[in-house]
Scaffold this motif. Structure first.
Motif, PDB file in Angstrom:
ATOM      1  N   GLY A  15      20.924 -74.946   5.728  1.00 10.72           N
ATOM      2  CA  GLY A  15      21.938 -74.050   5.177  1.00 10.72           C
ATOM      3  C   GLY A  15      22.797 -74.789   4.174  1.00 10.72           C
ATOM      4  O   GLY A  15      24.019 -74.691   4.172  1.00 10.72           O
ATOM      5  N   SER A  16      22.150 -75.557   3.310  1.00  8.22           N
ATOM      6  CA  SER A  16      22.858 -76.531   2.476  1.00  8.22           C
ATOM      7  C   SER A  16      23.713 -75.919   1.383  1.00  8.22           C
ATOM      8  O   SER A  16      24.558 -76.601   0.808  1.00  8.22           O
ATOM      9  CB  SER A  16      21.859 -77.519   1.865  1.00  8.22           C
ATOM     10  N   GLY A  17      23.499 -74.626   1.062  1.00  8.11           N
ATOM     11  CA  GLY A  17      24.335 -73.992   0.051  1.00  8.11           C
ATOM     12  C   GLY A  17      24.327 -74.772  -1.251  1.00  8.11           C
ATOM     13  O   GLY A  17      23.277 -75.262  -1.687  1.00  8.11           O
ATOM     14  N   PRO A  18      25.491 -74.933  -1.888  1.00  2.00           N
ATOM     15  CA  PRO A  18      25.537 -75.656  -3.162  1.00  2.00           C
ATOM     16  C   PRO A  18      25.442 -77.171  -3.028  1.00  2.00           C
ATOM     17  O   PRO A  18      25.573 -77.883  -4.012  1.00  2.00           O
ATOM     18  CB  PRO A  18      26.886 -75.241  -3.752  1.00  2.00           C
ATOM     19  N   GLY A  19      25.231 -77.668  -1.808  1.00  2.00           N
ATOM     20  CA  GLY A  19      24.927 -79.084  -1.654  1.00  2.00           C
ATOM     21  C   GLY A  19      26.055 -79.990  -1.225  1.00  2.00           C
ATOM     22  O   GLY A  19      25.882 -81.214  -1.188  1.00  2.00           O
ATOM     23  N   ASP A  20      27.208 -79.434  -0.859  1.00  2.00           N
ATOM     24  CA  ASP A  20      28.352 -80.286  -0.512  1.00  2.00           C
ATOM     25  C   ASP A  20      28.025 -81.264   0.609  1.00  2.00           C
ATOM     26  O   ASP A  20      28.299 -82.462   0.513  1.00  2.00           O
ATOM     27  CB  ASP A  20      29.548 -79.421  -0.099  1.00  2.00           C
ATOM     28  N   VAL A  21      27.464 -80.753   1.708  1.00  2.00           N
ATOM     29  CA  VAL A  21      27.183 -81.615   2.851  1.00  2.00           C
ATOM     30  C   VAL A  21      26.057 -82.591   2.537  1.00  2.00           C
ATOM     31  O   VAL A  21      26.104 -83.764   2.929  1.00  2.00           O
ATOM     32  CB  VAL A  21      26.844 -80.767   4.094  1.00  2.00           C
ATOM     33  N   ALA A  22      25.048 -82.132   1.830  1.00  3.61           N
ATOM     34  CA  ALA A  22      23.940 -83.014   1.463  1.00  3.61           C
ATOM     35  C   ALA A  22      24.433 -84.194   0.627  1.00  3.61           C
ATOM     36  O   ALA A  22      23.989 -85.338   0.816  1.00  3.61           O
ATOM     37  CB  ALA A  22      22.877 -82.229   0.699  1.00  3.61           C
ATOM     38  N   LEU A  23      25.361 -83.935  -0.276  1.00  5.93           N
ATOM     39  CA  LEU A  23      25.878 -85.017  -1.115  1.00  5.93           C
ATOM     40  C   LEU A  23      26.746 -85.977  -0.304  1.00  5.93           C
ATOM     41  O   LEU A  23      26.746 -87.189  -0.554  1.00  5.93           O
ATOM     42  CB  LEU A  23      26.655 -84.440  -2.296  1.00  5.93           C
ATOM     43  N   LEU A  24      27.486 -85.443   0.674  1.00  3.76           N
ATOM     44  CA  LEU A  24      28.241 -86.323   1.568  1.00  3.76           C
ATOM     45  C   LEU A  24      27.288 -87.208   2.373  1.00  3.76           C
ATOM     46  O   LEU A  24      27.518 -88.413   2.526  1.00  3.76           O
ATOM     47  CB  LEU A  24      29.095 -85.496   2.523  1.00  3.76           C
ATOM     48  N   ALA A  25      26.231 -86.602   2.889  1.00  5.24           N
ATOM     49  CA  ALA A  25      25.234 -87.370   3.644  1.00  5.24           C
ATOM     50  C   ALA A  25      24.579 -88.423   2.763  1.00  5.24           C
ATOM     51  O   ALA A  25      24.290 -89.536   3.209  1.00  5.24           O
ATOM     52  CB  ALA A  25      24.188 -86.433   4.228  1.00  5.24           C
ATOM     53  N   ALA A  26      24.348 -88.069   1.497  1.00 10.65           N
ATOM     54  CA  ALA A  26      23.731 -89.015   0.566  1.00 10.65           C
ATOM     55  C   ALA A  26      24.595 -90.253   0.365  1.00 10.65           C
ATOM     56  O   ALA A  26      24.090 -91.371   0.214  1.00 10.65           O
ATOM     57  CB  ALA A  26      23.468 -88.325  -0.768  1.00 10.65           C
ATOM     58  N   ASP A  27      25.903 -90.063   0.361  1.00 11.08           N
ATOM     59  CA  ASP A  27      26.804 -91.211   0.263  1.00 11.08           C
ATOM     60  C   ASP A  27      26.677 -92.109   1.494  1.00 11.08           C
ATOM     61  O   ASP A  27      26.750 -93.333   1.393  1.00 11.08           O
ATOM     62  CB  ASP A  27      28.252 -90.737   0.126  1.00 11.08           C
ATOM     63  N   GLY A  33      18.247 -94.552   1.686  1.00  8.35           N
ATOM     64  CA  GLY A  33      17.993 -93.408   2.554  1.00  8.35           C
ATOM     65  C   GLY A  33      17.527 -92.219   1.738  1.00  8.35           C
ATOM     66  O   GLY A  33      17.253 -92.309   0.539  1.00  8.35           O
ATOM     67  N   ARG A  34      17.443 -91.079   2.401  1.00  7.83           N
ATOM     68  CA  ARG A  34      16.987 -89.862   1.735  1.00  7.83           C
ATOM     69  C   ARG A  34      17.612 -88.658   2.405  1.00  7.83           C
ATOM     70  O   ARG A  34      17.788 -88.637   3.627  1.00  7.83           O
ATOM     71  CB  ARG A  34      15.463 -89.771   1.808  1.00  7.83           C
ATOM     72  N   VAL A  35      17.964 -87.645   1.605  1.00 10.82           N
ATOM     73  CA  VAL A  35      18.524 -86.395   2.122  1.00 10.82           C
ATOM     74  C   VAL A  35      17.741 -85.231   1.548  1.00 10.82           C
ATOM     75  O   VAL A  35      17.475 -85.183   0.344  1.00 10.82           O
ATOM     76  CB  VAL A  35      20.018 -86.251   1.748  1.00 10.82           C
ATOM     77  N   VAL A  36      17.378 -84.295   2.417  1.00 10.48           N
ATOM     78  CA  VAL A  36      16.697 -83.070   1.996  1.00 10.48           C
ATOM     79  C   VAL A  36      17.528 -81.880   2.464  1.00 10.48           C
ATOM     80  O   VAL A  36      17.823 -81.756   3.655  1.00 10.48           O
ATOM     81  CB  VAL A  36      15.277 -82.971   2.586  1.00 10.48           C
TER      82      VAL A  36
END
Length: 244
Positions: A15-27, A33-36
């Motif tokens: 449910g990543s939406g515009p990517g806010d959480v994914a980008l936090l995880a990427a940090d 690492g890797r985020v999908v």
């Protein structure tokens, strides 16, 4: 961070939406690492993809699809999600589907709201009305209002250990804080759900008076020196239970 997501991990964001959480995880996971991210809306997934590319985050990717159906790899170290399970008709099934992509002893970390009530002291009728407007609209749209608290039972039913949990809420007072709050959660947010507010009969356009809402809110809250609190949110994190 508390859940243990760290450098070099492979993380699935549902449910990543515009990517806010994914980008936090990427940090957190860094370039080793890797985020999908997975989201049902192709346009939103494309927008998230563009954000990651613009930020130079080549270790982040996004897939359009339903996590219950989309094909992803099965070696993720963790699955995360923010404000996603409350929209699911069967959050246990949704979480189970996501966990199929997570390795044995992998992590799950989710953050959900409890949309039952807001608070103010001294009581601000307009602040209380704003909270009711959101909670009633979400309730009539089928959203689970107590998803934060229910994360414990959802985790257990999905095959996770009993989670560690924490709760927090936006709370504050004074001109600067109130200005920031109403700019984020006042008329701009009301506009975003206005069609649903009207469709469900929660309030009329005259009752909302959206063009003057922010001004009236500031004047009321500041004139009586109210401290205001928004909906509390709950974070929960746990590992998969070992197979019997």
């Amino acid at each position: 961070e508390d859940a243990g997501i760290t450098t070099g991990m492979k993380v699935l964001d549902i449910g990543s939406g515009p990517g806010d959480v994914a980008l936090l995880a990427a940090d957190l996971v860094g370039t080793t690492g890797r985020v999908v991210g997975v989201d049902m809306n192709p346009a939103i997934a494309a927008a998230a993809r563009a954000r990651a590319q613009a930020a130079g985050m080549t270790h982040v990717s996004f897939i359009a699809g339903d996590i219950r159906e989309v094909e992803v790899e099965h070696d993720f170290d963790a699955v995360v999600g923010r404000f996603v399970l409350k929209y699911s008709a069967d959050p246990v099934a949704t979480l189970r589907a996501a966990l199929r992509a997570v390795r044995d002893d992998g992590l799950a970390a989710f953050y959900e709201a409890n949309l039952g009530a807001v608070a103010s002291h001294p009581i601000s009728p307009l602040h209380q009305w704003l909270g009711r407007c959101f909670s009633e609209t979400f309730a009539r749209g089928g959203v689970e209002l107590a998803m934060g608290t229910k994360l414990h039972q959802v985790f257990l039913a999905a095959g996770l250990e009993a989670p560690r949990m924490c709760t927090d809420a936006l709370i504050g007072g004074g001109r600067d804080w109130v200005e920031r709050f109403v700019s984020a959660f006042g008329a701009s947010q009301l506009r975003s759900i206005l069609p649903l507010i009207l469709q469900y009969g929660v309030a009329t356009e005259d009752e909302i008076a959206i063009e003057t809402f922010d001004r009236r809110y500031r004047e009321e809250v500041l004139s009586q020196g109210s401290v205001i609190q928004w909906f509390p949110c709950v974070g929960a994190w746990a590992r998969r239970r070992a197979a019997a």
